[in-house]
Design a protein around this motif. Structure first.
Motif, PDB file in Angstrom:
ATOM      1  N   GLU A  66       0.866  -1.318   0.013  1.00 19.62           N
ATOM      2  CA  GLU A  66      -0.034   0.096  -0.032  1.00 19.62           C
ATOM      3  C   GLU A  66       0.924   1.322  -0.093  1.00 19.62           C
ATOM      4  N   ALA A  67       2.058   1.234   0.726  1.00 19.25           N
ATOM      5  CA  ALA A  67       2.627   2.263   0.925  1.00 19.25           C
ATOM      6  C   ALA A  67       3.467   2.692  -0.372  1.00 19.25           C
ATOM      7  N   MET A  68       4.045   1.671  -1.046  1.00 19.72           N
ATOM      8  CA  MET A  68       4.672   1.870  -2.322  1.00 19.72           C
ATOM      9  C   MET A  68       3.544   2.284  -3.489  1.00 19.72           C
ATOM     10  N   GLY A  69       2.413   1.628  -3.425  1.00 22.10           N
ATOM     11  CA  GLY A  69       1.335   2.024  -4.268  1.00 22.10           C
ATOM     12  C   GLY A  69       1.070   3.458  -4.228  1.00 22.10           C
ATOM     13  N   LEU A 127       8.581  12.042 -10.224  1.00 20.93           N
ATOM     14  CA  LEU A 127       9.368  10.684 -10.831  1.00 20.93           C
ATOM     15  C   LEU A 127      10.578  10.626  -9.961  1.00 20.93           C
ATOM     16  N   ALA A 128      10.978  11.832  -9.230  1.00 21.30           N
ATOM     17  CA  ALA A 128      12.393  11.396  -8.602  1.00 21.30           C
ATOM     18  C   ALA A 128      12.011  10.426  -7.318  1.00 21.30           C
ATOM     19  N   TRP A 129      10.955  10.526  -6.802  1.00 25.65           N
ATOM     20  CA  TRP A 129      10.607   9.771  -5.703  1.00 25.65           C
ATOM     21  C   TRP A 129      10.230   8.389  -6.152  1.00 25.65           C
ATOM     22  N   LEU A 130       9.871   8.161  -7.335  1.00 28.87           N
ATOM     23  CA  LEU A 130       9.578   6.978  -7.849  1.00 28.87           C
ATOM     24  C   LEU A 130      10.962   6.125  -8.232  1.00 28.87           C
ATOM     25  N   LEU A 131      11.946   6.887  -8.726  1.00 25.39           N
ATOM     26  CA  LEU A 131      13.187   6.503  -8.981  1.00 25.39           C
ATOM     27  C   LEU A 131      13.844   5.814  -7.704  1.00 25.39           C
ATOM     28  N   VAL A 167      16.258   2.925 -13.072  1.00 23.56           N
ATOM     29  CA  VAL A 167      17.205   3.777 -12.844  1.00 23.56           C
ATOM     30  C   VAL A 167      18.403   3.522 -13.793  1.00 23.56           C
ATOM     31  N   CYS A 168      18.455   3.853 -14.851  1.00 25.26           N
ATOM     32  CA  CYS A 168      19.422   3.750 -15.924  1.00 25.26           C
ATOM     33  C   CYS A 168      20.509   4.546 -16.145  1.00 25.26           C
ATOM     34  N   PHE A 169      21.480   4.460 -15.446  1.00 22.67           N
ATOM     35  CA  PHE A 169      22.644   5.329 -15.451  1.00 22.67           C
ATOM     36  C   PHE A 169      23.674   5.026 -16.634  1.00 22.67           C
ATOM     37  N   SER A 170      24.154   6.156 -16.950  1.00 20.69           N
ATOM     38  CA  SER A 170      25.293   5.798 -17.828  1.00 20.69           C
ATOM     39  C   SER A 170      26.151   7.230 -18.196  1.00 20.69           C
ATOM     40  N   GLY A 171      27.444   6.913 -18.563  1.00 18.16           N
ATOM     41  CA  GLY A 171      28.447   7.778 -18.502  1.00 18.16           C
ATOM     42  C   GLY A 171      28.998   8.265 -17.163  1.00 18.16           C
ATOM     43  N   VAL A 172      30.005   9.102 -17.160  1.00 19.89           N
ATOM     44  CA  VAL A 172      30.751   9.905 -15.797  1.00 19.89           C
ATOM     45  C   VAL A 172      31.330  10.815 -16.072  1.00 19.89           C
ATOM     46  N   VAL A 173      31.021  11.798 -14.869  1.00 17.69           N
ATOM     47  CA  VAL A 173      31.526  12.984 -14.959  1.00 17.69           C
ATOM     48  C   VAL A 173      32.800  13.447 -14.031  1.00 17.69           C
ATOM     49  N   ILE A 218       3.190   6.015  -3.778  1.00 13.83           N
ATOM     50  CA  ILE A 218       4.202   6.484  -4.686  1.00 13.83           C
ATOM     51  C   ILE A 218       4.213   6.318  -6.036  1.00 13.83           C
ATOM     52  N   GLU A 219       3.806   5.004  -6.268  1.00  9.92           N
ATOM     53  CA  GLU A 219       3.644   4.746  -7.766  1.00  9.92           C
ATOM     54  C   GLU A 219       2.269   5.430  -8.306  1.00  9.92           C
ATOM     55  N   GLY A 220       1.112   5.776  -7.648  1.00 12.10           N
ATOM     56  CA  GLY A 220       0.219   6.281  -7.892  1.00 12.10           C
ATOM     57  C   GLY A 220       0.363   7.749  -8.461  1.00 12.10           C
ATOM     58  N   GLU A 221       1.148   8.474  -7.512  1.00  8.71           N
ATOM     59  CA  GLU A 221       1.298   9.743  -7.820  1.00  8.71           C
ATOM     60  C   GLU A 221       2.145  10.057  -9.194  1.00  8.71           C
ATOM     61  N   ALA A 222       3.237   8.795  -9.267  1.00  6.29           N
ATOM     62  CA  ALA A 222       4.158   9.093 -10.456  1.00  6.29           C
ATOM     63  C   ALA A 222       3.046   8.680 -11.654  1.00  6.29           C
ATOM     64  N   ALA A 223       2.089   7.628 -11.525  1.00  7.06           N
ATOM     65  CA  ALA A 223       1.333   7.209 -12.799  1.00  7.06           C
ATOM     66  C   ALA A 223       0.503   8.334 -13.081  1.00  7.06           C
ATOM     67  N   THR A 224      -0.014   9.328 -12.245  1.00  8.88           N
ATOM     68  CA  THR A 224      -0.644  10.403 -12.469  1.00  8.88           C
ATOM     69  C   THR A 224      -0.031  11.551 -13.537  1.00  8.88           C
TER      70      THR A 224
END
Length: 313
Positions: free
Chosen positions: A66-69, A98-102, A201-207, A71-77
């Motif tokens: 329920e708690a995860m749902g 989206l940041a919290w979903l990630l 969470v698809c990371f790529s590259g480096v700085v 966060i997902e619900g806000e992101a889905a909107t």
């Protein structure tokens, strides 16, 4: 009839539905050559994978779901808003959701749980009487759910509370992604063609100064880098939309479908998936996919630490 769902999805079903609008998908396992038709509800889940087990109590199969749902619900909107829009810009409220979903996706990654479990089991833990303690799978899962609650769910709940302490609202990945140095942009390929995977969470590259003795190409597999020095994060939101979050403002105009798909495959740990008609609609991308998967199978054993789950749990 059970009062709770058995299949606990670590990949939100709304993301998979965007890849296969009729709920049907074709999945490719990362660590073997298996390819199989499936449906959204049967992919990206573990049976009771978010349940909490406490001594002397009935298992809690509901609280974390329920708690995860929420966060997902806000992101889905906000994802629906982005899908229906045409703008390249990502509004502030959408960036936050989206940041919290990630952050949730990062923390509940089954690969991360595997790595944490392996570390615990490799360390000898002793009682005061000199007995070696071995954590069960249920104990380990309960512990990991506690970390998710502490580092993601609880800060998310008080994120807008003016009376809450800053440290109680803070999540490392969220703070990084919402920093002013990050550039957010929507990428909308006209013909679609984007893949989805088990890792959002698809990371790529480096700085900055890259770690020594690591070939630059390895960073596109999401390893050898951290929150402080990844160059970009790509988030596929179905076949026709991705969000690009980068420290380089030019990335949004440079990247194409093939680039984003490469990062999706290289950051996957279990599977990548697409709609059943994807290969017919995108023959060039379809020809590239086996090559990307083969490269991932070659590189991934160096960092997977024995993680090779089946495709339909």
């Amino acid at each position: 009839m059970p009062q709770h769902a058995k299949k606990h999805h670590f990949v939100p079903q709304f993301l998979l539905h965007l890849a296969g609008p009729k709920g049907k998908l074709v999945a490719h396992q990362v660590m073997n050559e298996r390819r199989f038709p499936t449906v959204v509800r049967d992919l990206g889940h573990r049976n009771f994978g978010h349940s909490i087990y406490r001594p002397g109590q009935e298992p809690d199969h509901i609280s974390m779901e329920e708690a995860m749902g929420s966060i997902e619900g806000e992101a889905a909107t906000v994802v629906r808003e982005l899908v229906q829009g045409r703008e390249r810009a990502v509004p502030a409220h959408a960036r936050s959701a989206l940041a919290w979903l990630l952050a949730l996706q990062w923390q509940r990654s089954r690969f991360l749980m595997h790595v944490a479990g392996k570390a615990v089991r490799d360390d000898d833990i002793w009682t005061s009487e000199g007995d070696d303690i071995q954590m069960s799978d249920e104990q380990l899962q309960t512990s990991m759910m506690g970390f998710i609650s502490m580092y993601v769910i609880e800060p998310w709940l008080v994120r807008n509370d003016e009376d809450a302490y800053y440290k109680d609202q803070w999540n490392h990945l969220v703070s990084t992604l919402l920093d002013s140095s990050m550039h957010w942009s929507c990428y909308r390929p006209r013909g679609g063609g984007l893949l989805v995977g088990d890792n959002s969470v698809c990371f790529s590259g480096v700085v900055g100064t890259p770690p020594e003795n690591i070939p630059p190409a390895v960073f596109d597999h999401g390893v050898g880098i951290g929150f402080e020095n990844f160059r970009r994060l790509t988030l596929p939101l179905g076949s026709s939309l991705a969000v690009i979050i980068s420290r380089d403002p030019q990335d949004a105009s440079r990247l194409r479908v093939a680039d984003i798909n490469r990062y999706t495959v290289f950051n996957s740990r279990e599977f990548v998936a697409h709609a059943p008609d994807w290969a017919k609609a995108h023959p060039v991308l379809a020809r590239e996919l086996p090559q990307l998967l083969e490269r991932q199978r070659t590189v991934a054993p160096a960092f997977l630490q024995g993680y090779a789950p089946g495709g339909r749990n």
